[in-house]
Design a protein around this motif. Structure first.
Motif, PDB file in Angstrom:
ATOM      1  N   LYS A 128       0.833  -1.204   0.000  1.00  0.00           N
ATOM      2  CA  LYS A 128       0.000   0.000   0.000  1.00  0.00           C
ATOM      3  C   LYS A 128       0.866   1.251   0.000  1.00  0.00           C
ATOM      4  O   LYS A 128       0.594   2.206  -0.732  1.00  0.00           O
ATOM      5  N   PHE A 158       0.880   4.321  -2.728  1.00  0.00           N
ATOM      6  CA  PHE A 158       0.675   5.731  -2.392  1.00  0.00           C
ATOM      7  C   PHE A 158       1.926   6.561  -2.671  1.00  0.00           C
ATOM      8  O   PHE A 158       1.821   7.739  -3.008  1.00  0.00           O
ATOM      9  N   THR A 214      -2.511   9.251   1.861  1.00  0.00           N
ATOM     10  CA  THR A 214      -3.531   8.268   1.510  1.00  0.00           C
ATOM     11  C   THR A 214      -4.830   8.920   1.062  1.00  0.00           C
ATOM     12  O   THR A 214      -5.729   8.227   0.613  1.00  0.00           O
ATOM     13  N   GLN A 219      -6.031   6.973  -4.112  1.00  0.00           N
ATOM     14  CA  GLN A 219      -7.234   6.175  -3.886  1.00  0.00           C
ATOM     15  C   GLN A 219      -7.672   5.470  -5.164  1.00  0.00           C
ATOM     16  O   GLN A 219      -8.063   4.292  -5.129  1.00  0.00           O
TER      17      GLN A 219
END
Length: 89
Positions: free
Chosen positions: A8, A12, A22, A28
């Motif tokens: 993740k 990002f 984030t 997103q």
């Protein structure tokens, strides 16, 4: 889960301003795209998994809403993220 914290952060970092960003629309959208691709592969194997199908439709709607927001806010950012992720339209 198929996605851990380091993956993740990498998403990002690549699509947001930094690994802690984030909330950016690009970050997103990139995360939603990864999840959508994962669920699509799952549904190819498990055709009757209707709960996952519903989740997939909701994710696509969320991503579409963020893309629409970017279109109105900054068309250049929209074009860049669509090209980078290989999305149609």
């Amino acid at each position: 889960m198929y996605l851990d914290q380091k993956e993740k952060e990498a998403i990002f970092t690549k699509h947001g301003k930094n690994s802690k960003d984030t909330g950016s629309a690009e970050g997103q959208i990139a995360l939603f795209t990864l999840r959508i691709n994962h669920l699509t592969e799952h549904l190819k194997k498990n055709r009757k998994d209707y709960n996952t199908e519903r989740s997939l439709v909701k994710l696509v709607g969320k991503r579409r809403a963020l893309l629409d927001y970017l279109t109105k806010k900054d068309i250049l950012r929209y074009r860049a993220i669509v090209k980078e992720l290989g999305l149609r339209k």
